[in-house]
Design a protein around this motif. Structure first.
Motif, PDB file in Angstrom:
ATOM      1  N   MET A  22       0.713  -1.138   0.160  1.00  0.00           N
ATOM      2  CA  MET A  22      -0.230  -0.002  -0.153  1.00  0.00           C
ATOM      3  C   MET A  22       1.389   1.410   0.215  1.00  0.00           C
ATOM      4  O   MET A  22       0.310   2.452  -0.505  1.00  0.00           O
ATOM      5  N   LEU A  23       1.958   1.132   0.820  1.00  0.00           N
ATOM      6  CA  LEU A  23       3.190   2.670   0.288  1.00  0.00           C
ATOM      7  C   LEU A  23       3.938   2.183  -1.132  1.00  0.00           C
ATOM      8  O   LEU A  23       3.295   3.417  -1.517  1.00  0.00           O
ATOM      9  N   SER A  24       3.562   1.414  -2.181  1.00  0.00           N
ATOM     10  CA  SER A  24       4.148   1.564  -3.061  1.00  0.00           C
ATOM     11  C   SER A  24       2.822   2.415  -3.611  1.00  0.00           C
ATOM     12  O   SER A  24       3.329   3.285  -5.205  1.00  0.00           O
ATOM     13  N   VAL A  25       1.617   1.710  -3.987  1.00  0.00           N
ATOM     14  CA  VAL A  25       0.466   2.697  -4.351  1.00  0.00           C
ATOM     15  C   VAL A  25       0.761   3.844  -3.745  1.00  0.00           C
ATOM     16  O   VAL A  25       0.573   4.570  -5.287  1.00  0.00           O
ATOM     17  N   ALA A  26       0.497   4.181  -2.572  1.00  0.00           N
ATOM     18  CA  ALA A  26       1.080   5.429  -2.513  1.00  0.00           C
ATOM     19  C   ALA A  26       1.685   6.149  -3.389  1.00  0.00           C
ATOM     20  O   ALA A  26       1.789   7.711  -3.638  1.00  0.00           O
ATOM     21  N   ALA A  27       3.044   5.758  -3.143  1.00  0.00           N
ATOM     22  CA  ALA A  27       4.064   6.440  -4.075  1.00  0.00           C
ATOM     23  C   ALA A  27       3.752   6.770  -5.053  1.00  0.00           C
ATOM     24  O   ALA A  27       4.679   7.904  -6.066  1.00  0.00           O
ATOM     25  N   SER A  28       2.924   5.816  -5.473  1.00  0.00           N
ATOM     26  CA  SER A  28       2.546   5.595  -7.697  1.00  0.00           C
ATOM     27  C   SER A  28       2.605   7.556  -7.929  1.00  0.00           C
ATOM     28  O   SER A  28       2.257   7.886  -8.606  1.00  0.00           O
ATOM     29  N   ARG A  29       1.549   7.257  -6.546  1.00  0.00           N
ATOM     30  CA  ARG A  29       0.248   8.388  -6.762  1.00  0.00           C
ATOM     31  C   ARG A  29       1.496  10.209  -7.074  1.00  0.00           C
ATOM     32  O   ARG A  29       0.528  10.599  -7.222  1.00  0.00           O
ATOM     33  N   LEU A  30       2.437  10.099  -5.860  1.00  0.00           N
ATOM     34  CA  LEU A  30       3.485  11.378  -6.594  1.00  0.00           C
ATOM     35  C   LEU A  30       4.200  11.109  -6.995  1.00  0.00           C
ATOM     36  O   LEU A  30       5.056  11.820  -7.127  1.00  0.00           O
ATOM     37  N   GLY A  31       4.094  10.319  -8.171  1.00  0.00           N
ATOM     38  CA  GLY A  31       5.484   9.924  -8.978  1.00  0.00           C
ATOM     39  C   GLY A  31       6.689   9.485  -8.861  1.00  0.00           C
ATOM     40  O   GLY A  31       7.311   9.400  -8.979  1.00  0.00           O
ATOM     41  N   TYR A  32       6.547   8.839  -7.836  1.00  0.00           N
ATOM     42  CA  TYR A  32       7.946   8.230  -7.373  1.00  0.00           C
ATOM     43  C   TYR A  32       7.800   6.476  -7.464  1.00  0.00           C
ATOM     44  O   TYR A  32       6.306   6.130  -7.801  1.00  0.00           O
TER      45      TYR A  32
END
Lengths: 355, 355
Positions: A22-32
């Protein structure tokens, strides 16, 4: 790394379970992008991360390669071997830092740290042998609970002592590990505060949630918790005190017992926390994004809550309820894609919006 | 594939841009993995997908390998070459199906299909040469807009005709491609309905949003759209009619012009749609999850809206506003991780919750 991580930057995550996922998914939202390091093959987080390194915590070469490929390192669980951290620390920033990890990896250190801040904890005594245990039981009374100082989670490494007959088996259950005896606290509720601190020292907390545990595993979190205004603000202030004392960067979970007189700190977790999953459907910015923002050096987000939520874990065979849950109004289903259902294993969770 | 896709199942996605990226994230919430097929290296969706195949649409072997590794195929854009689809179709189910694609890939076929359902469209005439164009301009009047029948998006492949002097340059701009001339419609608003249909034929629609375009690119979507009750239900019924006529499985975007007398269908997109991004922060189940549910044979989710939202696209240099947007209350930032900022390129979007 004093500036904010640029678009396309890579966040290394130690541990590839559902929290890493779920951290990975959140990171993708911020372009990471994310790079997961996990000793077990096919970690759930690997489904949504750009890179996965599958290697033991002791693999010096794999760790160095991992560090070379990421901009900053965070983790989804606190029991990372010290030698691993020693190796990574000079190579890339680790957020949250070593101090938070060393405090939370050891139940005794943790309790002493909390007391040093003037916070209340359950009564406790260190136990390094059978004689210590007998003395500690005398001091704290029964019932009490014996826990290994290190590497415990979800009720593992714990033994309850109700009568004198439980003392020896409890000690045996520790298998020689250093332990801590904790007295029981009589409380009306268990709550938790999920709070974050950014690189500039700003602090943001989500509304406290009320937890129901079963067999040592979190079953349910409800927000808002049944608290008066004073308790609510005390809970948040207390979390901020811990964050500041640790010069913390990231999200921290603080579990508290509520008694008529005080809030008693049960334990802290230097990471996103199961009791914060409700934020995915109750807030614009959830705990996972808040953690990524902090780790990446971005400003923290608005943790305001727009709904009442009940989060329920799906454990083991609870997965059979998914078809029905998918049809239920106001329920958001979150599954972890774990290959194998096992009793006691967290397979997913649901957030039910209460209107 | 008549049963629901099991946990851990693999969804193949043709196209790895931001829509594929957000579909991948939604699939992970339901315990699925994604495999992206895209000719360009480092597609944004690759950051959050377990597998990426980088190969041309014509690569027979790569396509066959891709199909062998997935359980079901969907897509994030409608202009997939017919030969590619011909190759994939016998190997794995493609959802939505070929009929929806063939209708939406050709503006003329699309308009004729919509008319056959008794729906209103802008006046139009096919144009296969300069003589056709002169005749069509006579028939429809000016201003009018000439569009290639195939492969147009975001205002590309279009030429406006305001005076007779524009006719020849407009034809030249088509570079010999078959085209369609569309008359102008005088409308008060542009709205869109994002609707879904499941494998069992159930239909669910999100609340219509109101769109603002600039230079042919969507700038903003606001929900709720300013519509009366009759218009609102007409819009949803019309979308359902299209879904049923196409025996559709998945999410469909329907763009409509609102006039005092009628809702006029501008175009349909057989996929998740930019004007549906607001659902990420306005609903428990967003358009991406709704699409994955349909494609995977799961029941559709509750599309109920819990907030008013303004979605704004971040185009090109708008990315410079991100630091400020990250600090703005009630704003959720969604970035696509594209490596290069270009004018007119969609780099991300924000959803602003209106309280």
């Amino acid at each position: 790394m004093t500036e904010a991580l640029a678009q396309g930057g890579v966040i290394g995550i130690l541990g590839g379970g559902q929290l890493g996922r779920m951290l990975s998914v959140a990171a993708s939202r911020l372009g990471y992008r994310c790079h997961i390091y996990d000793p077990s093959p096919q970690p759930p987080a690997g489904h949504v991360a750009q890179h996965v390194t599958t290697a033991p915590w002791e693999d010096v070469q794999a760790l160095a390669q991992f560090a070379a490929q990421v901009d900053v390192i965070t983790f989804e669980f606190e029991n990372i071997p010290t030698a691993t951290l020693d190796l990574l620390e000079p190579l890339r920033p680790i957020r949250p830092g070593r101090r938070a990890l060393s405090v939370s990896q050891d139940r005794l250190t943790e309790k002493e740290f909390l007391r040093s801040l003037g916070l209340e904890t359950a009564p406790f005594a260190p136990v390094d042998g059978p004689e210590d245990l007998a003395r500690a039981v005398d001091q704290l009374g029964m019932p009490a609970i014996l826990k290994t100082r290190r590497m415990g989670y979800d009720g593992k490494g714990q033994a309850r002592i109700d009568t004198a007959a439980d003392i020896q088996p409890a000690w045996d259950a520790m298998q020689g590990a250093s332990a801590i005896l904790e007295g029981f606290v009589s409380f009306s509720q268990e709550i938790s505060v999920i709070a974050a601190r950014g690189v500039t020292g700003e602090v943001a907390a989500f509304d406290p949630g009320e937890n129901v545990h079963e067999a040592g595993i979190l079953r349910e979190t409800r927000v808002p918790a049944r608290l008066n205004g004073r308790q609510r603000s005390d809970a948040v202030l207390l979390a901020a005190k811990i964050l500041n004392a640790l010069d913390y960067v990231g999200v921290l979970g603080v579990e508290l017992f509520v008694t008529p007189d005080a809030l008693i700190v049960n334990e802290i977790a230097p990471r996103v926390h199961n009791s914060g999953h409700w934020t995915q459907n109750g807030c614009s910015i959830d705990q996972f994004e808040q953690h990524i923002r902090a780790v990446a050096g971005l400003p923290l987000g608005d943790g305001g809550r727009h709904a009442d939520v009940v989060m329920e874990n799906l454990i083991g065979d609870d997965l059979d309820r998914v078809p029905e849950l998918l049809r239920t109004r106001d329920v958001a289903v979150h599954l972890y894609g774990k290959p194998e259902v096992r009793a006691g294993r967290k397979m997913g969770h649901v957030n039910r919006i209460i209107r």
